[in-house]
Write a protein that holds these residues in place. Structure first.
Motif, PDB file in Angstrom:
ATOM      1  N   UNK A  73       0.904  -1.305  -0.024  1.00  0.00           N
ATOM      2  CA  UNK A  73       0.051  -0.117   0.101  1.00  0.00           C
ATOM      3  C   UNK A  73       0.858   1.267  -0.066  1.00  0.00           C
ATOM      4  N   UNK A  74       1.189   1.710  -1.295  1.00  0.00           N
ATOM      5  CA  UNK A  74       2.062   2.790  -1.319  1.00  0.00           C
ATOM      6  C   UNK A  74       1.211   4.096  -1.896  1.00  0.00           C
ATOM      7  N   UNK A  75       1.641   5.331  -1.459  1.00  0.00           N
ATOM      8  CA  UNK A  75       1.161   6.475  -1.885  1.00  0.00           C
ATOM      9  C   UNK A  75       1.788   6.688  -3.489  1.00  0.00           C
ATOM     10  N   UNK A  76       0.913   7.282  -4.390  1.00  0.00           N
ATOM     11  CA  UNK A  76       1.137   7.396  -5.635  1.00  0.00           C
ATOM     12  C   UNK A  76       2.611   8.141  -5.816  1.00  0.00           C
ATOM     13  N   UNK A  78       5.233   7.894  -3.963  1.00  0.00           N
ATOM     14  CA  UNK A  78       6.460   6.912  -3.548  1.00  0.00           C
ATOM     15  C   UNK A  78       6.353   6.162  -4.821  1.00  0.00           C
ATOM     16  N   UNK A  79       5.503   5.727  -5.373  1.00  0.00           N
ATOM     17  CA  UNK A  79       5.533   4.711  -6.369  1.00  0.00           C
ATOM     18  C   UNK A  79       6.277   5.314  -7.469  1.00  0.00           C
ATOM     19  N   UNK A  80       5.954   6.639  -7.803  1.00  0.00           N
ATOM     20  CA  UNK A  80       6.612   7.236  -9.031  1.00  0.00           C
ATOM     21  C   UNK A  80       8.022   7.686  -8.722  1.00  0.00           C
ATOM     22  N   UNK A  81       8.462   7.968  -7.442  1.00  0.00           N
ATOM     23  CA  UNK A  81       9.629   8.204  -6.902  1.00  0.00           C
ATOM     24  C   UNK A  81      10.558   6.912  -7.230  1.00  0.00           C
ATOM     25  N   UNK A  82      10.100   5.952  -6.841  1.00  0.00           N
ATOM     26  CA  UNK A  82      10.908   4.561  -6.897  1.00  0.00           C
ATOM     27  C   UNK A  82      11.030   3.910  -8.148  1.00  0.00           C
ATOM     28  N   UNK A  83       9.863   3.953  -8.933  1.00  0.00           N
ATOM     29  CA  UNK A  83       9.629   3.101 -10.046  1.00  0.00           C
ATOM     30  C   UNK A  83       9.338   3.784 -11.254  1.00  0.00           C
ATOM     31  N   UNK A  84       9.095   4.971 -11.228  1.00  0.00           N
ATOM     32  CA  UNK A  84       9.102   6.111 -12.254  1.00  0.00           C
ATOM     33  C   UNK A  84       7.473   6.307 -12.606  1.00  0.00           C
ATOM     34  N   UNK A  85       7.356   7.167 -13.720  1.00  0.00           N
ATOM     35  CA  UNK A  85       5.846   7.325 -14.057  1.00  0.00           C
ATOM     36  C   UNK A  85       5.297   6.270 -14.895  1.00  0.00           C
ATOM     37  N   UNK A  86       4.017   5.797 -14.662  1.00  0.00           N
ATOM     38  CA  UNK A  86       3.205   4.644 -15.437  1.00  0.00           C
ATOM     39  C   UNK A  86       3.210   3.509 -14.747  1.00  0.00           C
ATOM     40  N   UNK A  87       3.532   3.408 -13.310  1.00  0.00           N
ATOM     41  CA  UNK A  87       3.390   2.266 -12.715  1.00  0.00           C
ATOM     42  C   UNK A  87       2.089   2.294 -11.741  1.00  0.00           C
ATOM     43  N   UNK A  88       1.247   3.240 -11.828  1.00  0.00           N
ATOM     44  CA  UNK A  88       0.059   3.395 -11.107  1.00  0.00           C
ATOM     45  C   UNK A  88      -1.245   2.814 -11.735  1.00  0.00           C
TER      46      UNK A  88
END
Length: 88
Positions: A73-76, A78-88
């Motif tokens: 359960x990650x905030x959007x 955090x997802x963008x910071x670690x994995x880049x744009x497009x993984x949401x």
């Protein structure tokens, strides 16, 4: 403060749940570090301490060609910071 997850603890939790270990310690050390950096140690511990069961079409235990999947359960942001744009 959350207790850090170590490779040793991660390996022991996996063995306790599945009766086997599926990886090498140096790789588990990296996984444990990433889990801690993402703030998901409690979620991983809870998942590995829960009984093994099938979820969303996956077998209850890892088999050759599959991995243990734990949904974080990650905030959007955090997802963008670690994995880049497009993984949401």
């Amino acid at each position: 403060m959350r207790q850090p997850l170590s490779a040793t603890e991660l390996r022991e939790l996996i063995y306790a749940k599945y009766g086997k270990t599926y990886d090498y310690m140096d790789k588990l050390d990296g996984v444990a570090y990433l889990v801690g950096a993402l703030g998901q140690t409690d979620k991983v511990r809870a998942f590995l301490k829960a009984p093994a069961r099938s979820q969303k079409g996956m077998p209850p235990r890892p088999v050759v060609g599959t991995a243990i999947s734990i949904r974080f359960d990650l905030e959007p942001g955090v997802v963008e910071e670690w994995f880049g744009n497009g993984y949401q």
